[in-house]
Every structure is written in C-alpha cells, then in structure tokens.
Design an enzyme around this catalytic site. Structure first.
Site, PDB file in Angstrom:
ATOM      1  CG  ASP A  44      -0.368  -0.111   2.529  1.00 41.36           C
ATOM      2  OD1 ASP A  44       0.867  -0.099   2.611  1.00 41.36           O
ATOM      3  OD2 ASP A  44      -1.127  -0.218   3.511  1.00 41.36           O
ATOM      4  CB  SER A  45       4.559   1.728  -0.197  1.00 43.27           C
ATOM      5  OG  SER A  45       4.791   0.505  -0.862  1.00 43.27           O
ATOM      6  CG  ASP A  82       0.660  -4.203   1.990  1.00 39.38           C
ATOM      7  OD1 ASP A  82       0.985  -5.221   2.624  1.00 39.38           O
ATOM      8  OD2 ASP A  82       1.358  -3.170   1.963  1.00 39.38           O
ATOM      9  CE  LYS A 112       3.191  -6.023   3.943  1.00 42.09           C
ATOM     10  NZ  LYS A 112       2.674  -4.957   4.864  1.00 42.09           N
ATOM     11  CD  GLU A 114       0.314  -1.704   8.146  1.00 38.92           C
ATOM     12  OE1 GLU A 114       0.855  -1.264   7.118  1.00 38.92           O
ATOM     13  OE2 GLU A 114      -0.124  -0.981   9.055  1.00 38.92           O
ATOM     14  CD  GLU A 181       7.758  -0.270   7.864  1.00 38.83           C
ATOM     15  OE1 GLU A 181       7.939   0.853   7.373  1.00 38.83           O
ATOM     16  OE2 GLU A 181       6.803  -1.001   7.562  1.00 38.83           O
TER      17      GLU A 181
END
Length: 256
Positions: A44-45, A82, A112, A114, A181
C-alpha cells in the site's frame, strides 16, 4: 517453477536470505522478476506513486487494479498484496472478503496485513484456516501512522516485549512470514531466532531472514527516503536529464 510460501520457510532453515521488493505495475514487476527477486510485494506504499501523503487513502479497488498488472509481469517470484486500511479491521468476514477477492481476481499467492494484537491474530487464524496464505507485519505499521508516527518502534522494554509476543502469536495463527519494520536490530534478531518462519526486515538490521525495500527508494525516484533505505541509483536525476535533453532537441528542431 514459481516460488512458494513453503520455499521461503525452507530457505530460512537453509540460511538462504530472501530478497523482496515492491512493485505496482507490469513493467517494474517484470524487471524485478527477471532480476531474480524472490518476493514481490504490491504494497500500500502504492500511495507514494498515487501522490498520497500516507497509506490510509488507498482503496481495495486501487490495490486490485495494480496487483493484476504486477501479477501479469511475474513468472517466478511470490506475489504478496497488502490489504489496505479499513478493508480487514472491521470484522473477520470483511477480512475474508477482501483477502479472497485479492487472491481470486489478481492471481497473487498471498496477502499481507498489519498488526499483532489479539483481534488481528484471530483474523489471521481464520484466513489461514480458509486457505488464504497470510504474511504478518509488526513494528512500525504505516496504517497506524496517526497513532504511532513514523519513528522506530520497540525501543522501550515494554514495547519490545509487546512486539516480540505479537510475532510469536502471529506464527501460532499460521502466517508464513512476518515483516519486521523499523525496530531495533537486537529485537529483530531475537524474534528471528525464535520463529520457525522467515522474518523480512525493513529497517530492522542484518539478522532478519530477508530484506524488503520500496523499489522507488532503491531506484532514487522519490524526493526523500526513509533513514533505513539505501539508494542504489538516482533515476530521478537520470529521468529529469533525459526529458530535458529531449525537450531541448524538440524545441531546437534537432529531433526527429
């Protein structure tokens, strides 16, 4: 043969480092795959590419669109996508729908998400039970930017223990790998040594089982880079010069 989640776990056992980068389009994905990258993350970057200041505005539809393009360019690497903010946090059924849609529509092999707090661990377990491969992500979680900021996490004893236990809980829930991270290197080493699944570090030191960076940072395309990124070339400068040279030749009627 395409790389599988099982291979990543085998590589950890063999001590083989895992190479991961991000991609958002067909052309870059094809180049990364041909260069031998093991894991390609449609992160999602993507927000950076679309001009957003944080990852929060990214929608599931945008992720699906870009993940499809990436998947078409990849033959070998494992493609992980993501889940964007608020497409999995509301309920297990919402997470199931979003993750299932990604696998069904894009052809990616995993998702993925978070966080490692109890509700998220439960969500992960249910996804894995449904046959959806999940990669975890602890430490600095960008979707929590307004809560955590963008600073290093896990620096106090309490915070360090929380991240450690989150990683252990995610492994128990069935993730095949965990992104660590922007945490202290000694904490990343401790987690990596304890887990049977591979850790993929980003700003987490040399002892992780693999490393991931945002490809635009590696290529020097952005105006600024996080402190843990390494810029291997300056494409921003190269592209700017090429375009200026082209513009100059067109205006001087030297091209074509």
């Amino acid at each position: 043969m395409a790389i599988t989640t099982g291979q990543l776990i085998q590589w950890k056992q063999q001590g083989r480092s895992i190479v991961a980068l991000t991609a958002w389009d067909y052309a870059i994905a094809q180049l990364l795959d041909a260069a031998g990258v093991d894991l390609i993350l449609v992160g999602d970057s993507l927000a950076v590419v679309l001009g957003y200041e944080t990852t929060l505005p990214i929608t599931l539809e945008e992720m699906l669109h870009h993940a499809k393009a990436v998947r078409r360019g990849v033959k070998q690497a494992l493609v992980v996508v993501d889940l964007p903010f608020l497409t999995y946090q509301e309920s297990i059924s919402q997470a199931m729908h979003s993750a299932g849609l990604i696998l069904k529509e894009t052809g990616a092999q995993a998702v993925k998400l978070e966080g490692g707090y109890p509700a998220m661990v439960e969500t992960v377990a249910r996804l894995v039970q449904a046959g959806i491969p999940v990669m975890g992500h602890v430490g600095l979680t960008p979707q929590s930017v307004h809560q955590l900021g963008l600073r290093q996490q896990g620096k106090t004893q309490e915070a360090s223990e929380t991240i450690f236990h989150q990683a252990m809980a995610l492994e128990q829930a069935g993730v095949f790998s965990i992104v660590l991270e922007h945490i202290p290197a000694d904490l990343a080493r401790k987690i990596t040594q304890k887990l049977n699944i591979p850790t993929i570090g980003i700003g987490a030191g040399v002892d992780c089982d693999g490393q991931v960076l945002v490809t635009s940072d590696v290529l020097g395309l952005g105006e600024k880079h996080p402190p843990f990124a390494k810029v291997y070339t300056n494409l921003r400068e190269t592209i700017t010069k090429a375009v200026k040279d082209y513009a100059s030749e067109v205006r001087d009627r030297q091209f074509p």
